[in-house]
Design an enzyme around this catalytic site. Sequence first.
Site, PDB file in Angstrom:
ATOM      1  N   ASP A   8       0.878  -1.153   0.000  1.00 57.83           N
ATOM      2  CA  ASP A   8       0.000   0.000   0.000  1.00 57.83           C
ATOM      3  C   ASP A   8       0.935   1.228   0.000  1.00 57.83           C
ATOM      4  OD1 ASP A   8      -2.331   1.617   0.494  1.00 57.83           O
ATOM      5  OD2 ASP A   8      -1.702   1.732   2.584  1.00 57.83           O
ATOM      6  N   LEU A   9       0.434   2.379  -0.377  1.00 54.21           N
ATOM      7  CA  LEU A   9       1.296   3.568  -0.418  1.00 54.21           C
ATOM      8  C   LEU A   9       1.115   4.441   0.830  1.00 54.21           C
ATOM      9  CD1 LEU A   9       3.232   5.554  -1.826  1.00 54.21           C
ATOM     10  CD2 LEU A   9       1.253   6.431  -3.088  1.00 54.21           C
ATOM     11  N   ASP A  10      -0.072   5.023   0.911  1.00 55.49           N
ATOM     12  CA  ASP A  10      -0.287   6.001   1.970  1.00 55.49           C
ATOM     13  C   ASP A  10      -0.422   5.314   3.328  1.00 55.49           C
ATOM     14  OD1 ASP A  10      -0.626   8.467   3.026  1.00 55.49           O
ATOM     15  OD2 ASP A  10      -2.687   8.709   2.414  1.00 55.49           O
ATOM     16  N   THR A  16       0.714  10.745   3.742  1.00 64.50           N
ATOM     17  CA  THR A  16       0.143  11.986   3.221  1.00 64.50           C
ATOM     18  C   THR A  16      -1.276  12.208   3.750  1.00 64.50           C
ATOM     19  OG1 THR A  16      -0.650  10.892   1.229  1.00 64.50           O
ATOM     20  CG2 THR A  16       1.543  11.878   1.091  1.00 64.50           C
ATOM     21  N   LYS A  44      -9.278   6.585   5.111  1.00 63.16           N
ATOM     22  CA  LYS A  44      -7.991   5.959   4.766  1.00 63.16           C
ATOM     23  C   LYS A  44      -8.188   4.747   3.858  1.00 63.16           C
ATOM     24  CE  LYS A  44      -4.915   7.569   8.327  1.00 63.16           C
ATOM     25  NZ  LYS A  44      -4.098   7.261   9.504  1.00 63.16           N
ATOM     26  N   GLY A  45      -7.470   4.739   2.741  1.00 59.86           N
ATOM     27  CA  GLY A  45      -7.553   3.622   1.806  1.00 59.86           C
ATOM     28  C   GLY A  45      -8.780   3.664   0.902  1.00 59.86           C
ATOM     29  N   ILE A  46      -9.639   4.657   1.099  1.00 62.04           N
ATOM     30  CA  ILE A  46     -10.888   4.771   0.334  1.00 62.04           C
ATOM     31  C   ILE A  46     -10.637   5.670  -0.880  1.00 62.04           C
ATOM     32  CG2 ILE A  46     -13.311   5.529   0.496  1.00 62.04           C
ATOM     33  CD1 ILE A  46     -12.700   3.234   2.419  1.00 62.04           C
ATOM     34  N   ARG A  48     -10.970   8.341  -4.089  1.00 54.85           N
ATOM     35  CA  ARG A  48     -11.317   9.771  -4.047  1.00 54.85           C
ATOM     36  C   ARG A  48     -12.836   9.987  -4.123  1.00 54.85           C
ATOM     37  NH1 ARG A  48      -8.276  12.962  -8.548  1.00 54.85           N
ATOM     38  NH2 ARG A  48      -6.627  11.623  -7.727  1.00 54.85           N
ATOM     39  N   SER A 115      -2.307   0.698  -4.370  1.00 54.07           N
ATOM     40  CA  SER A 115      -2.795   1.898  -3.683  1.00 54.07           C
ATOM     41  C   SER A 115      -4.042   2.410  -4.373  1.00 54.07           C
ATOM     42  CB  SER A 115      -1.711   2.990  -3.725  1.00 54.07           C
ATOM     43  OG  SER A 115      -2.269   4.245  -3.392  1.00 54.07           O
ATOM     44  N   ALA A 116      -4.966   2.913  -3.572  1.00 58.48           N
ATOM     45  CA  ALA A 116      -6.180   3.524  -4.134  1.00 58.48           C
ATOM     46  C   ALA A 116      -5.875   4.869  -4.773  1.00 58.48           C
ATOM     47  CB  ALA A 116      -7.218   3.696  -3.023  1.00 58.48           C
ATOM     48  N   SER A 117      -4.659   5.360  -4.571  1.00 53.84           N
ATOM     49  CA  SER A 117      -4.340   6.727  -5.029  1.00 53.84           C
ATOM     50  C   SER A 117      -3.953   6.816  -6.497  1.00 53.84           C
ATOM     51  CB  SER A 117      -3.209   7.307  -4.188  1.00 53.84           C
ATOM     52  OG  SER A 117      -2.863   8.574  -4.698  1.00 53.84           O
ATOM     53  N   LYS A 146     -10.718  -1.418  -2.195  1.00 49.04           N
ATOM     54  CA  LYS A 146     -10.505  -2.146  -0.945  1.00 49.04           C
ATOM     55  C   LYS A 146     -11.790  -1.993  -0.113  1.00 49.04           C
ATOM     56  CE  LYS A 146      -5.712  -0.608  -1.169  1.00 49.04           C
ATOM     57  NZ  LYS A 146      -4.643   0.223  -0.591  1.00 49.04           N
ATOM     58  N   GLU A 170       0.056  -3.203   4.681  1.00 49.26           N
ATOM     59  CA  GLU A 170      -1.076  -2.262   4.756  1.00 49.26           C
ATOM     60  C   GLU A 170      -1.193  -1.603   6.126  1.00 49.26           C
ATOM     61  OE1 GLU A 170      -3.718  -0.663   3.849  1.00 49.26           O
ATOM     62  OE2 GLU A 170      -4.007  -1.249   1.754  1.00 49.26           O
ATOM     63  N   ASP A 171      -1.718  -0.359   6.127  1.00 51.22           N
ATOM     64  CA  ASP A 171      -1.948   0.342   7.391  1.00 51.22           C
ATOM     65  C   ASP A 171      -3.434   0.440   7.729  1.00 51.22           C
ATOM     66  OD1 ASP A 171      -2.357   2.195   5.205  1.00 51.22           O
ATOM     67  OD2 ASP A 171      -2.570   3.727   6.757  1.00 51.22           O
TER      68      ASP A 171
HETATM   69  P1  B16 Z   1      -6.100  10.008  -4.519  1.00 47.18           P
HETATM   70  P2  B16 Z   1      -3.634   4.210  -0.096  1.00 47.18           P
HETATM   71  C1  B16 Z   1      -5.410   6.167  -0.401  1.00 47.18           C
HETATM   72  O1  B16 Z   1      -4.102   5.722  -0.468  1.00 47.18           O
HETATM   73  C2  B16 Z   1      -5.571   7.114   0.775  1.00 47.18           C
HETATM   74  O2  B16 Z   1      -5.398   6.417   1.985  1.00 47.18           O
HETATM   75  C3  B16 Z   1      -6.975   7.680   0.755  1.00 47.18           C
HETATM   76  O3  B16 Z   1      -7.154   8.578   1.824  1.00 47.18           O
HETATM   77  C4  B16 Z   1      -7.205   8.394  -0.592  1.00 47.18           C
HETATM   78  O4  B16 Z   1      -8.532   8.901  -0.677  1.00 47.18           O
HETATM   79  C5  B16 Z   1      -6.964   7.402  -1.725  1.00 47.18           C
HETATM   80  O5  B16 Z   1      -5.649   6.893  -1.622  1.00 47.18           O
HETATM   81  C6  B16 Z   1      -7.144   8.036  -3.086  1.00 47.18           C
HETATM   82  O6  B16 Z   1      -6.137   8.980  -3.304  1.00 47.18           O
HETATM   83  O7  B16 Z   1      -7.122  11.069  -4.258  1.00 47.18           O
HETATM   84  O8  B16 Z   1      -4.691  10.508  -4.499  1.00 47.18           O
HETATM   85  O9  B16 Z   1      -6.423   9.235  -5.786  1.00 47.18           O
HETATM   86  O10 B16 Z   1      -3.669   4.106   1.393  1.00 47.18           O
HETATM   87  O11 B16 Z   1      -4.567   3.232  -0.815  1.00 47.18           O
HETATM   88  O12 B16 Z   1      -2.242   4.199  -0.666  1.00 47.18           O
HETATM   89 MG    MG Z   2      -2.946   3.167   3.335  1.00 46.64          MG
END
Ligand code: B16
Ligand code: MG
Length: 213
Positions: A8-10, A16, A44-46, A48, A115-117, A146, A170-171
Amino acid sequence: MKKGFVFDLDGVITDTAKFHYIAWKNLAKSLGILIDETFNETLKGISRMDSLDKILAYGKRENDFTLAEKKSLAQKKNDEYVTLLADLSEKDLLPGVHDFLVQAKERNIPCSIASASKNAPMILEKLGVLAYFGHIVDPETLKKGKPDPEIFIKAAESINVEPKDAVGFEDAQAGIDGIKAAGMYAVGISSTETLQGADLQVASMTELNVDQF
Ligand code: B16
Ligand code: MG
């Protein structure tokens, strides 16, 4: 020995969450919705758009916007979030991450990102660790976020490793649930929360070394 690592990233590689929080708080405020840090934990992990939906539901404004308006709100939040990331650099890697990636590379164990990001490639580049990852799953390609296992299965397959032979880091609880549903070994990283179902939990990656897997 496990054959691949999925990160996972964040919250695992960097943190962040504080920047997501500032940007979501400002956007919510502009809509008359007040969110606090406790509420932010639930994002977190959800993804955008799912985060925006949660905020609108929290403020009882879930029926007030068209899809086009919601996309524009999510874009506005992301613009501020990206601005806040301007100074992100190697110093923002979480403790133990760099050493672990170097060890994995020395042992020829491939690594990928689940990562969801949508900002993951840019963030990894700023952190100076992009080259350590064989693949970054594009969250746009996912049918479900996730805790669905899809992102973790794709991340393992992208580096030619069967999920049963991969370790996921994962966190967030949604992430641990997804890793376990994918049939992978789950490492939870948190000093504040007990991650249910994790095969191993540590407070930070400084407690880990590649050879233990
Ligand atoms: P973005 P992860 C997630 O990262 C964040 O925990 C979550 O807060 C954020 O909404 C999501 O990425 C989407 O990010 O807006 O940059 O696409 O924990 O899955 O690495
Ligand atoms: Mg995370």
